[in-house]
Enzyme design. Structure first.
Site, PDB file in Angstrom:
ATOM      1  N   GLY A 135       0.787  -0.907   0.073  1.00 36.73           N
ATOM      2  CA  GLY A 135      -0.092   0.090  -0.271  1.00 36.73           C
ATOM      3  C   GLY A 135       0.592   1.082  -0.131  1.00 36.73           C
ATOM      4  O   GLY A 135       0.581   2.140   0.745  1.00 36.73           O
ATOM      5  N   ALA A 136       2.030   0.846  -0.792  1.00 36.41           N
ATOM      6  CA  ALA A 136       2.976   2.536  -0.677  1.00 36.41           C
ATOM      7  C   ALA A 136       3.332   3.318  -1.786  1.00 36.41           C
ATOM      8  O   ALA A 136       3.536   4.396  -1.337  1.00 36.41           O
ATOM      9  CB  ALA A 136       4.406   1.947  -0.833  1.00 36.41           C
TER      10      ALA A 136
ATOM     11  N   GLY B 170       1.498   4.025   4.195  1.00 34.34           N
ATOM     12  CA  GLY B 170       2.456   3.263   2.952  1.00 34.34           C
ATOM     13  C   GLY B 170       3.590   4.827   1.715  1.00 34.34           C
ATOM     14  O   GLY B 170       5.023   3.978   2.452  1.00 34.34           O
TER      15      GLY B 170
ATOM     16  N   TYR C 214     -13.322  -5.047  11.383  1.00 31.34           N
ATOM     17  CA  TYR C 214     -11.875  -3.564  10.932  1.00 31.34           C
ATOM     18  C   TYR C 214     -11.601  -3.655  12.228  1.00 31.34           C
ATOM     19  O   TYR C 214     -10.296  -3.975  12.437  1.00 31.34           O
ATOM     20  CB  TYR C 214     -12.475  -2.231  10.659  1.00 31.34           C
ATOM     21  CG  TYR C 214     -10.739  -1.006  10.836  1.00 31.34           C
ATOM     22  CD1 TYR C 214     -10.687  -1.613  10.160  1.00 31.34           C
ATOM     23  CD2 TYR C 214     -11.211  -0.407  11.886  1.00 31.34           C
ATOM     24  CE1 TYR C 214      -9.337  -0.597   9.602  1.00 31.34           C
ATOM     25  CE2 TYR C 214      -9.113   0.263  12.060  1.00 31.34           C
ATOM     26  CZ  TYR C 214      -8.900   0.255  10.634  1.00 31.34           C
ATOM     27  OH  TYR C 214      -8.186   0.600  10.698  1.00 31.34           O
TER      28      TYR C 214
END
Length: 288
Positions: A19-20, A25, A165
């Site tokens: 997730g960069a 991220g 979550y």
């Protein structure tokens, strides 16, 4: 007060960040690259990953001569994609020094490509599988990003959409602590949470909830770069130890600078760690 300036030289190290392409991220990957690391951006969207590589190169152009970041396609909602990404990383890099399990979703409804509840599948199972498929190449640290919200999770009904979550973020910590108990000395597992931050994590939430959280994070000065500091300290601080959990040191762990914080008692439940581990191996088909 630990800041980005405290990150040691990362020259010669290879770091993979999921997730960069955005938010925490991106800031994690950018800071590691600025200190000289070869950074692998593992992202679902190829175009966004390439754009992130360009932004990172522009941001760091005056501060580092590190190798250009590498983009690898990774969709944590698909175990086939996880396996393909792991195979590509293994082909390109004989060793990883750092794996940052950062990508995450909240309030995303539905199921993954493999039929798992979306938040459990993406936030936990995808990262569990990725870590297992790369573990023999990791000779450093594994940092998994959890949340303050893990305190509201229960170690049961893993594939129920209710309170998913919080349960998935609890799973991140159960996985981290369970992994350390099984460690063979090559890799050290740690965890972190960002506190509050102005990121896109709430993109699947109702508009009012998303707006409220972003407004609060802005008021507290919680930029993505600030939110990334606990992850970066877990990833790079020479004094950090196996099983450390980093978060902000300020009000309710929402703001401040990174320090070791306490996880909930549920996260340290060894029986729960083992039950989740067995379930995760069965669901993903990945055995450590």
């Amino acid at each position: 007060m630990w800041t980005e300036a405290d990150i040691p030289d990362q020259t010669g190290r290879v770091a993979l960040v999921t997730g960069a392409n955005t938010g925490i991220g991106f800031e994690t990957a950018r800071a590691l690259a600025a200190r000289g690391a070869t950074v692998v951006l593992a992202c679902r969207d190829d175009a966004k990953a390439r754009a992130a590589v360009g932004r990172m190169a522009e941001t760091n152009s005056t501060t580092t001569s590190a190798p250009e970041p590498v983009a690898v396609r990774l969709d944590l909602a698909s175990l086939a994609s996880v396996r393909a990404a792991a195979a590509e990383v293994r082909k390109r890099f004989p060793q990883l020094d750092l794996l940052v399990n950062n990508a995450g979703v909240t309030n995303l409804q539905g199921t993954t490509a493999d039929g798992f509840e979306a938040q459990f599948g993406i936030n936990h199972l995808g990262h569990f599988a990725l870590t297992g498929l790369l573990l023999d190449r990791i000779h450093g640290r594994i940092v998994t990003v959890s949340s303050i919200g893990h305190r509201f999770g229960r170690a049961r009904d893993w594939e129920s959409p209710r309170n998913a979550y919080a349960r998935a973020k609890l799973a991140n910590l159960l996985f981290t602590f369970g992994l350390n108990r099984r460690a063979d000395g090559r890799a050290v597992a740690m965890a972190a949470h960002p506190g509050g931050a102005t990121t896109s994590i709430f993109r699947s939430s109702p508009g009012w909830f998303r707006g409220l959280n972003l407004a609060a994070a802005r008021a507290l000065g919680r930029t993505p770069a600030m939110g990334a500091l606990p992850t970066l300290r877990a990833a790079t601080d020479p004094a950090a130890r196996a099983g450390d959990y980093f978060g902000p040191d300020g009000l309710l762990e929402i703001r401040g600078y990174p320090t070791v914080v306490a996880a909930s008692a549920r996260a340290h439940d060894v029986d729960a760690q083992d039950r989740l581990w067995t379930l995760s191996e069965r669901l993903t088909g990945v055995r450590f």
